[in-house]
Write an enzyme that holds these catalytic residues in place. Structure first.
Site: not given
Length: 212
Positions: A39, A108, A138
């Protein structure tokens, strides 16, 4: 692939230092992670390509599976095992068509079971729910309740992944609620060095030895 596993997800902070990124991921795999997601929201495309190629090779050498976040084209280019897509990261159907029937494609879902159902119908292989706890990755993501995992476990046969502030201290709660996979970012890679990362990975993996 094991029904219950540690899913290591790299943080942006590692991407700018390829050698440190590779060492950290090698430590996570040595500690028992069987799935690794690259990521990287900050690096330039050429840097992402180099990092992804190196991590794909590492995973092949260690017998783990490698996933690219957000970018199905990059996943294809480096022969990754699959891609993980968020709500606005492209169509699952297009990723499935590009990567083929055997690719691992993650979706997700937040805490939305209808989104999860639609994702499976569109070609998802596994469903990620969260965040369940405070998350540095997040911080503004809407919180999810572990009951979402329980309901998902009742409705779906696909692997259920829990993400968002997951640590060895709270992961057992999510496994007992219905998660199959625990995804870890800072809880794993926030350690000081490779030895600490490997130690944390082993602590996560010890949770899978406990009964649900």
């Amino acid at each position: 692939m094991s029904a219950r596993l540690l899913y290591a997800v790299t943080p942006d902070s590692l991407a700018a230092d390829p050698a440190r990124l590779l060492d950290a991921c090698a430590a996570a795999l040595a500690g028992g992670a069987r799935l690794l997601q690259y990521r990287d929201k900050r690096s330039a495309p050429d840097a992402k390509q180099r990092n992804a190629e190196a991590l794909a090779a590492l995973c092949r050498a260690r017998g783990a599976r490698f996933i690219v976040n957000d970018d199905a084209l990059l996943a294809k280019a480096v022969a990754a095992d699959g891609v993980h897509l968020g709500k606005s990261d492209g169509a699952l159907e297009a990723a499935r068509a590009l990567l083929g029937p055997d690719a691992l494609i993650g979706a997700s879902c937040g805490s939305d079971l209808l989104r999860a159902e639609a994702a499976l119908a569109s070609g998802a292989s596994y469903l990620a729910f969260g965040r369940f706890f405070a998350s540095n990755t997040k911080p503004d993501a809407p919180p999810a309740n572990p009951s979402a995992l329980t309901e998902a476990r009742k409705r779906f046969t696909a692997p259920i992944c829990a993400i968002g502030g997951v640590t060895p201290d709270n992961g057992a709660l999510l496994l007992s609620a219905g998660a199959d996979w625990l995804a870890a970012v800072d809880g794993l890679f926030g350690a000081g060095d490779a030895a600490d990362i490997e130690r944390r990975a082993r602590a996560y993996c010890a949770l899978f030895e406990q009964p649900r």
